[in-house]
Design a protein around this motif. Structure first.
Motif, PDB file in Angstrom:
ATOM      1  N   LEU A  66      -0.881   3.609  -2.501  1.00  0.00           N
ATOM      2  CA  LEU A  66      -1.599   4.757  -1.950  1.00  0.00           C
ATOM      3  C   LEU A  66      -0.633   5.862  -1.548  1.00  0.00           C
ATOM      4  N   TYR A 100     -14.325   3.895  -2.614  1.00  0.00           N
ATOM      5  CA  TYR A 100     -14.353   4.262  -4.034  1.00  0.00           C
ATOM      6  C   TYR A 100     -15.657   3.775  -4.669  1.00  0.00           C
ATOM      7  N   ASN A 126      -8.386  -0.102  -8.669  1.00  0.00           N
ATOM      8  CA  ASN A 126      -8.796   0.034  -7.270  1.00  0.00           C
ATOM      9  C   ASN A 126      -8.931  -1.332  -6.608  1.00  0.00           C
ATOM     10  N   VAL A 139       0.824  -1.203   0.000  1.00  0.00           N
ATOM     11  CA  VAL A 139       0.000   0.000   0.000  1.00  0.00           C
ATOM     12  C   VAL A 139       0.867   1.265   0.000  1.00  0.00           C
ATOM     13  N   VAL A 148      -4.785   4.532  -9.736  1.00  0.00           N
ATOM     14  CA  VAL A 148      -6.207   4.732 -10.026  1.00  0.00           C
ATOM     15  C   VAL A 148      -6.387   6.012 -10.834  1.00  0.00           C
ATOM     16  N   TYR A 171     -10.193   2.263  -0.109  1.00  0.00           N
ATOM     17  CA  TYR A 171     -10.433   1.738  -1.450  1.00  0.00           C
ATOM     18  C   TYR A 171     -11.883   1.311  -1.639  1.00  0.00           C
ATOM     19  N   SER A 179      -4.757   7.085  -4.970  1.00  0.00           N
ATOM     20  CA  SER A 179      -3.753   6.225  -5.581  1.00  0.00           C
ATOM     21  C   SER A 179      -3.377   6.765  -6.956  1.00  0.00           C
ATOM     22  N   VAL A 236      -5.348  -2.550  -5.856  1.00  0.00           N
ATOM     23  CA  VAL A 236      -4.711  -1.929  -4.688  1.00  0.00           C
ATOM     24  C   VAL A 236      -5.404  -2.366  -3.399  1.00  0.00           C
ATOM     25  N   LEU A 237      -6.693  -2.682  -3.481  1.00  0.00           N
ATOM     26  CA  LEU A 237      -7.378  -3.267  -2.333  1.00  0.00           C
ATOM     27  C   LEU A 237      -6.760  -4.629  -2.006  1.00  0.00           C
TER      28      LEU A 237
END
Length: 475
Positions: free
Chosen positions: A40, A125, A296, A36, A280, A122, A277, A299-300
């Motif tokens: 992020l 989002y 997204n 992350v 994203v 995330y 991010s 990254v989650l």
């Protein structure tokens, strides 16, 4: 008897199941370098440093490789679960083993909080009306269940988490190169390599501002040392650990330096903002249908992967501390599936503080916990490096056998890495926003000091265990 034979016997006596195969250790190593902090945290760092962030990741990546080669030499000298604490205990004394074990545990607890926070961000989002703390709590419970079942399930889940991250990052790089080369998509007209210097230069905020991002950059690299924790549960540590460590340079070059370079060529750095991010944001600018949503999801996955690793490592470190008499004996127990279930449970309860932070200060939770995790991680890396320097001295003096995986340059690069980490600590102390983590660490150190005094009064023998018994066997 050789070092490897002694270590194999010792790790089998620990009671762990050697359930992590080569492909799983490789992916844990790869996944540990993609977290992350990149997905992020890079957003805020781009806003501070612009394109020069690429150089900061490359510089820190070189230092991380020095650290990992030092760790690799120690691991092949004696591959044991809870390695960092064991090496500190052997080469620096029992107090340092105690302090390092508990501090590494703290690092993963607060990293788990950061990952839960990121995962909740995330999910917002897609579902902005769900409170962050609710999402964080759900993920905490699910991953807790996975870690209680077996190390094989942990390894398999981590394998697929890492596979998603790696595949997605490679896909992002390929698409970005396609935009740069062929000019397709909404970003095609403005995408150019010149974006790296066209907007106030490569160091748009000055070198000083770029250096201040190093603390965030180092957080992004936390978990690369996780491969050391897996040593006690790897099927063939003599083979898998060197391979995992030696592939680190290309992983850093591709996933950090390469990915950021492509993104900052496709989208100019001035369009990125903290808290979002950059991956994203880049896909949103490119305009690929559902692209931002896919990223997204990736990254989650990265956040959940790191939290999953945190639960794994904290339970093992608590058991190592208990074996040394430096934590309550109840942490020694393994469940029927050979996992340190009680240690994992206690660690998860502390990670739950992150859920509370997401309820109380959702906008600041990530920044608070990442700074504390970075400070704890720097201590762990310093202990690895200092242990390596002392090990090399013992080898040269003929007191210990040489490792089958020696670090290039002996201990020279360990000294370089130590100086770099001390420099980063100075940057943290200079920055008013991140300085709070040093206060937290001071309180933590005081608490551990009190704990050590109590341990000595109750069990004086704990202060004499320094790992010398292993050296005698190896001799």
């Amino acid at each position: 008897m050789t070092s490897a034979q002694v270590d194999t016997e010792k790790t089998s006596e620990e009671g762990y199941e050697r359930g992590l195969g080569s492909r799983q250790v490789q992916m844990i190593a790869i996944g540990g370098a993609i977290g992350v902090g990149l997905f992020l945290g890079a957003g805020a760092n781009i806003a501070k440093a612009g394109p020069s962030l690429i150089f900061m990741y490359a510089l820190a990546g070189v230092i991380i490789f020095f650290i990992m080669r030092a760790l690799g030499e120690l691991l092949l000298y004696r591959p044991v679960s809870g390695s960092f604490a064991e090496y500190s205990r052997e080469f620096l004394g029992p107090f340092f083993g105690y302090f390092t074990g508990w501090t590494y545990w703290l690092m993963w607890v607060v990293t788990g909080m950061a990952e839960l926070t990121a995962a909740a961000i995330y999910v917002n989002y897609w579902f902005p009306h769900i409170p962050q703390w609710v999402t964080a709590l759900v993920f905490l419970v699910v991953l807790f269940g996975v870690n209680l079942i077996s190390v094989k399930l942990f390894g398999e889940l981590e394998f697929w988490f890492s596979m998603v991250k790696v595949t997605a990052l490679i896909g992002m790089i390929v698409i970005g190169l396609g935009v740069l080369t062929f000019g397709f998509s909404a970003a095609g007209d403005t995408a150019a390599v010149s974006n790296l210097w066209a907007f106030d230069g490569f160091f748009p905020k000055g070198i000083g501002s770029s250096l201040m991002t190093l603390q965030g950059v180092m957080f992004a690299y936390l978990a690369v040392e996780l491969v050391g924790v897996t040593a006690g549960e790897s099927e063939d540590p003599e083979k898998t650990l060197p391979k995992a460590i030696n592939t680190l340079p290309w992983r850093i070059a591709l996933f950090y330096v390469g990915a950021l370079t492509v993104i900052l060529c496709v989208v100019k750095w001035t369009e990125f903002a903290p808290g979002v991010s950059p991956f994203v944001e880049a896909f949103a600018k490119i305009g690929i249908p559902a692209g931002a949503g896919i990223v997204n999801f990736v990254v989650l996955t990265a956040a959940l992967s790191s939290c999953n690793s945190g639960m794994y490592s904290t339970g093992r470190m608590l058991r190592n501390l208990a074996d040394s008499g430096e934590a309550p004996g109840v942490f020694k127990k393994l469940s029927s599936t050979k996992t340190p279930a009680f240690g994992i449970t206690v660690s998860v309860l502390f990670m739950g503080i992150g859920v509370v932070l997401n309820y109380v200060v959702p906008e600041k939770a990530f920044g608070y916990v990442t700074s504390v995790a970075t400070a704890a991680g720097i201590w762990t890396w310093l202990m690895i490096l200092i242990s390596h320097v002392l090990y090399r001295r013992a080898v040269v003096a003929g007191r210990l056998p040489a490792s089958s995986f020696p670090a290039p340059g002996g201990s020279v690069f360990s000294y370089v890495a130590i100086a770099f980490l001390l420099f980063v600590t100075g940057l943290i102390a200079y920055d008013a926003d991140s300085r709070i983590c040093l206060y937290v660490m001071a309180v933590w150190a005081a608490g551990l000091g009190i704990g050590w005094a109590i341990l000595k009064s109750r069990n004086p023998g704990v202060t004499t265990r320094d790992g010398s018994e292993f050296a005698k066997v190896n001799d």
